[in-house]
Design a protein around this motif. Structure first.
Motif, mmCIF file in Angstrom:
data_model
loop_
_atom_site.group_PDB
_atom_site.id
_atom_site.type_symbol
_atom_site.label_atom_id
_atom_site.label_comp_id
_atom_site.label_asym_id
_atom_site.label_seq_id
_atom_site.Cartn_x
_atom_site.Cartn_y
_atom_site.Cartn_z
ATOM 1 N N ALA A 114 35.042 52.877 -8.149
ATOM 2 C CA ALA A 114 36.192 53.686 -7.762
ATOM 3 C C ALA A 114 35.765 55.149 -7.784
ATOM 4 O O ALA A 114 35.011 55.569 -8.680
ATOM 5 C CB ALA A 114 37.344 53.466 -8.740
ATOM 6 N N LYS A 131 32.555 55.631 -10.212
ATOM 7 C CA LYS A 131 32.296 54.937 -11.481
ATOM 8 C C LYS A 131 32.444 53.446 -11.241
ATOM 9 O O LYS A 131 33.391 52.995 -10.606
ATOM 10 C CB LYS A 131 33.279 55.392 -12.555
ATOM 11 N N SER A 132 31.514 52.699 -11.761
ATOM 12 C CA SER A 132 31.547 51.247 -11.633
ATOM 13 C C SER A 132 32.790 50.682 -12.303
ATOM 14 O O SER A 132 33.166 51.102 -13.398
ATOM 15 C CB SER A 132 30.291 50.653 -12.283
ATOM 16 N N THR A 133 33.427 49.725 -11.616
ATOM 17 C CA THR A 133 34.572 49.031 -12.205
ATOM 18 C C THR A 133 34.222 47.588 -12.548
ATOM 19 O O THR A 133 34.924 46.965 -13.335
ATOM 20 C CB THR A 133 35.784 49.044 -11.248
#
Length: 183
Positions: A114, A131-133
């Motif tokens: 996201a 940022k990785s979700t």
């Protein structure tokens, strides 16, 4: 017609991932098992937090697809192919699509993310810090924590009015940098 086109693109992407996973191509070296990667140039606003290390840098070429919503063009989805520029053959190492998600064609690993920070650029889509979700699988995208979209060109939504459910795909390029927690 649009649904058929999307199904063909999705089927092609799935087939590419399956073939890459089955064959285990040499492109897997692109994400950190080769020589150390040098830092990428990014605006200060897109700096990755301390405690993360660069693990892959891949140029991408694709389209930003927009759909008409209430007379205005809205982003529907990206569709891009990431390659390993260190390989003279420029082998495909990942596919990027709606989510956003990146899926490795080398090992089937994937990362969803996201956007955290947007850095506008005149005449092109903005650069981003994401940022990785979620991550899936062991491989290129396992444990990815942050992604930067840098060096963007093109991909801007049309400025003209639209009607109905029209769609338009606008070519773009970018460089995606992937980071994992430093261990």
């Amino acid at each position: 017609m649009k649904l058929v086109k999307r199904l063909v693109l999705t089927s092609t992407a799935v087939a590419t991932v399956a073939v890459g996973t089955f064959l285990g191509t040499a492109a897997g070296h692109a994400a950190g098992s080769g020589p150390a990667l040098t830092a990428v140039k990014a605006p200060a606003a897109l700096a990755v937090p301390d405690g993360n290390r660069l693990t892959g840098v891949f140029p991408a070429r694709g389209v930003q697809t927009y759909t008409c919503t209430d007379g205005v063009w809205k982003l529907l989805e990206p569709a891009a192919t990431l390659t390993d520029k260190r390989d003279r053959a420029h082998r495909t190492v990942a596919l990027h699509s709606r989510g956003p998600v990146w899926v490795s064609t080398v090992d089937g690993s994937a990362v969803n993310a996201a956007a955290l920070v947007t850095s506008p650029k005149t005449g092109t889509i903005p650069e981003l810090l994401l940022k990785s979700t979620a991550t899936r699988g062991a491989g290129v995208f396992a444990d990815v924590s942050y992604i930067q979209r840098l060096d963007t060109t093109g991909g801007v939504a049309p400025t003209t009015a639209c009607t109905g459910t029209e769609q338009v795909s606008v070519p773009y390029t970018a460089t995606y940098a992937f980071y994992k927690p430093a261990k």
